[in-house]
Design a protein around this motif. Sequence first.
Motif, mmCIF file in Angstrom:
data_model
loop_
_atom_site.group_PDB
_atom_site.id
_atom_site.type_symbol
_atom_site.label_atom_id
_atom_site.label_comp_id
_atom_site.label_asym_id
_atom_site.label_seq_id
_atom_site.Cartn_x
_atom_site.Cartn_y
_atom_site.Cartn_z
ATOM 1 N N LEU A 1 -1.581 -0.023 -10.071
ATOM 2 C CA LEU A 1 -0.929 0.464 -11.498
ATOM 3 C C LEU A 1 -1.133 -0.789 -12.100
ATOM 4 O O LEU A 1 -0.215 -0.646 -12.812
ATOM 5 C CB LEU A 1 -0.323 0.859 -10.315
ATOM 6 C CG LEU A 1 0.303 2.435 -10.084
ATOM 7 C CD1 LEU A 1 0.905 3.197 -9.545
ATOM 8 C CD2 LEU A 1 -1.107 3.835 -11.088
ATOM 9 N N VAL A 2 -1.432 -1.730 -11.457
ATOM 10 C CA VAL A 2 -0.864 -3.513 -11.991
ATOM 11 C C VAL A 2 -2.888 -4.349 -12.107
ATOM 12 O O VAL A 2 -2.091 -5.248 -12.017
ATOM 13 C CB VAL A 2 0.098 -3.995 -11.755
ATOM 14 C CG1 VAL A 2 1.335 -3.392 -12.284
ATOM 15 C CG2 VAL A 2 0.324 -4.158 -10.325
ATOM 16 N N SER B 1 -7.741 2.286 -14.801
ATOM 17 C CA SER B 1 -7.712 2.773 -16.174
ATOM 18 C C SER B 1 -7.957 1.202 -17.203
ATOM 19 O O SER B 1 -7.068 0.544 -17.049
ATOM 20 C CB SER B 1 -6.438 3.982 -16.423
ATOM 21 O OG SER B 1 -6.339 3.722 -17.311
ATOM 22 N N LEU B 2 -8.182 1.435 -18.052
ATOM 23 C CA LEU B 2 -8.194 0.505 -19.451
ATOM 24 C C LEU B 2 -6.747 0.167 -20.216
ATOM 25 O O LEU B 2 -5.864 -0.678 -20.302
ATOM 26 C CB LEU B 2 -9.233 0.903 -20.602
ATOM 27 C CG LEU B 2 -10.505 0.777 -20.166
ATOM 28 C CD1 LEU B 2 -11.177 1.320 -21.627
ATOM 29 C CD2 LEU B 2 -10.703 -0.989 -20.146
ATOM 30 N N LEU B 3 -6.237 2.179 -19.787
ATOM 31 C CA LEU B 3 -4.788 2.044 -19.872
ATOM 32 C C LEU B 3 -3.747 0.823 -19.573
ATOM 33 O O LEU B 3 -3.177 -0.141 -19.764
ATOM 34 C CB LEU B 3 -4.651 3.481 -20.183
ATOM 35 C CG LEU B 3 -2.940 3.645 -20.570
ATOM 36 C CD1 LEU B 3 -2.849 3.428 -21.703
ATOM 37 C CD2 LEU B 3 -2.483 4.735 -20.153
ATOM 38 N N VAL B 4 -4.234 0.963 -18.140
ATOM 39 C CA VAL B 4 -3.758 0.216 -16.883
ATOM 40 C C VAL B 4 -3.709 -1.235 -17.635
ATOM 41 O O VAL B 4 -2.221 -2.564 -17.849
ATOM 42 C CB VAL B 4 -4.188 0.205 -15.712
ATOM 43 C CG1 VAL B 4 -3.052 -0.677 -15.112
ATOM 44 C CG2 VAL B 4 -4.255 1.910 -14.847
ATOM 45 N N TYR B 5 -5.069 -1.602 -17.797
ATOM 46 C CA TYR B 5 -5.662 -3.418 -18.264
ATOM 47 C C TYR B 5 -4.314 -3.523 -19.427
ATOM 48 O O TYR B 5 -3.585 -4.808 -19.605
ATOM 49 C CB TYR B 5 -6.631 -3.818 -18.858
ATOM 50 C CG TYR B 5 -7.106 -3.431 -17.354
ATOM 51 C CD1 TYR B 5 -7.437 -4.917 -16.817
ATOM 52 C CD2 TYR B 5 -8.336 -2.641 -16.736
ATOM 53 C CE1 TYR B 5 -8.483 -5.571 -15.495
ATOM 54 C CE2 TYR B 5 -9.227 -2.928 -15.452
ATOM 55 C CZ TYR B 5 -8.359 -4.009 -14.934
ATOM 56 O OH TYR B 5 -9.416 -4.749 -13.717
ATOM 57 N N PHE B 6 -4.552 -2.362 -20.340
ATOM 58 C CA PHE B 6 -3.390 -2.637 -21.804
ATOM 59 C C PHE B 6 -2.035 -2.873 -21.472
ATOM 60 O O PHE B 6 -1.582 -3.915 -22.113
ATOM 61 C CB PHE B 6 -3.534 -1.385 -22.647
ATOM 62 C CG PHE B 6 -3.124 -1.219 -24.075
ATOM 63 C CD1 PHE B 6 -3.391 -2.373 -25.189
ATOM 64 C CD2 PHE B 6 -2.147 -1.104 -24.349
ATOM 65 C CE1 PHE B 6 -2.834 -2.182 -26.437
ATOM 66 C CE2 PHE B 6 -1.340 -0.699 -25.347
ATOM 67 C CZ PHE B 6 -1.517 -2.024 -26.508
#
Length: 535
Positions: free
Chosen positions: A28-29, A42-47
């Motif tokens: 998650l991180v 997920s790209l959202l996690v990277y963002f």
Amino acid sequence: MKLSLGKFALDQCDLPTMLDNVAVLLRLVTINIDKNYNKRISLLVYFIVFIAAAGYVYIYIFSMFWFVFIRCQETGDFTAAAVVFSLGTNSETCSTKLLFMVLYKQPTSGPSSPIVRYISMKLSLGKFALDQCDLPTMLDNVAVLLRLVTINIDKNYNKRISLLVYFIVFIAAAGYVYIYIFSMFWFVFIRCQETGDFTAAAVVFSLGTNSETCSTKLLFMVLYKDTVQGIVQRYLECDAKVVPGSRFSKNLSKKLRDIKKRAITVWVMLITIGIAYILRPLILPGRHFTEDLYVIYGLEPMVATPNYEIASTFMSITIITGVYILAGVTALILVIIGYIEAQILTLSDEMLTLWGDAEEYYHMNIETNGSSSQVNSDDLKAQIMNKFIKNRLKEITTFHILDINLLNDFETVFRVTMAIEFGLIVVGIISELLGGVENTYLELPYTFLQIFMDCYIGQKLIDAGSVFEKAVYDCKWENFDKANMKTVSIMLQASQKSLSLTAGGLVTLDFVCLMSVIKSTYSVYTTLQSTVSEI
């Protein structure tokens, strides 16, 4: 199942499940600890992590330093500075863990990205790591450090040192001459004569004498560049005679590891004291200098703009450059003298195992040539073993003579600067005591560390010589033939002339000298203090 927590439940406690639980949380991180997990995070996690990292850098690094060292300097709010500084240091644990997990994601094959591989190599210290302790690597480490202050100890290094480095050292040297020589003499012998402030005079005079050790080392390394390079080359030639992979080489490497640890420790301690000395005025409320009692000629009032900025900048550059030079040259001396110590101790081990090695060689010779009565005869056994001992004694004697010659070379070249610095340090300690420990509590450990390390490595050298002398006597020489006994007798006479390090040939640097310095400096201090009190 969701309410019962599934694999996160307390009864799901086998190791694979627990590691899978941790892996789910860390993904998650953006951290993946499971090499068998091939799905894309997920790209959202990277963002989200990118936004958090950018915010961390701006808020808890850039803004924290601005608030603590600039804003609080103006407001004088020490409590706010301490609280915000604690936030910054505490948050570092989070960023350090994230950076570590990213850089060392693939420890077996190494980080995949070239950038990550480069950063990882830098963080692992590369050739500066403690396990990289052979003499060529250690001298290369010191050479890299010293080239940052225009000093080149490697005659095979032909690249030009950057002009920026020369410029920085020139600025530091100019600042040193003006601040710690010209202004120091003006302040001590003219200004303090008028004000009658003996404490300020003692403190500032101690600054001048202590800083002289840095300038003396720089001047010496520049003037005797070719001579120092020659000494370093002779050390490398001596080390090249050690057979790689041999027991001697392995034992020497173990002892050199302690030498490198010693050099790193002293270097870090000196640099830390220098940085602490520079940072001290920054964390105090209001405008302060590294020494508030000192007034630089031509910069009064000191706390007014731009005098404050000019004085602080030049003091900081001069101090950190001077301390860096001192730390680098001290590391060189520790490595050079430490190598002789390590070789002498390794030769001692070889002497103690000499008879056992001869017996082992004889038995191996029997296995190779057969076990006839002729081979097993006492005369032939003695002949084979003594021939082996003769060759080994020749090797040990050669290294011992090389070590003595290398130490004599060092003494010949460094004796003048060692004597000057020894005198300056003694005067500096007395001045610091006269100035009051409350004013010189950072200078005292800096000064004492220098004289302690000189005496410490001198004592270690003497101890190594004593160990070698005992090893020569305990090598079971009574079993040797007359020729080898004579060789051992000569070696014993040579080993009884103890190896020692001196300050210009005037005093032997050892623990006896250290205790004498402490005793004599305190006696001089009490005498001068009582004299001043009467005045």
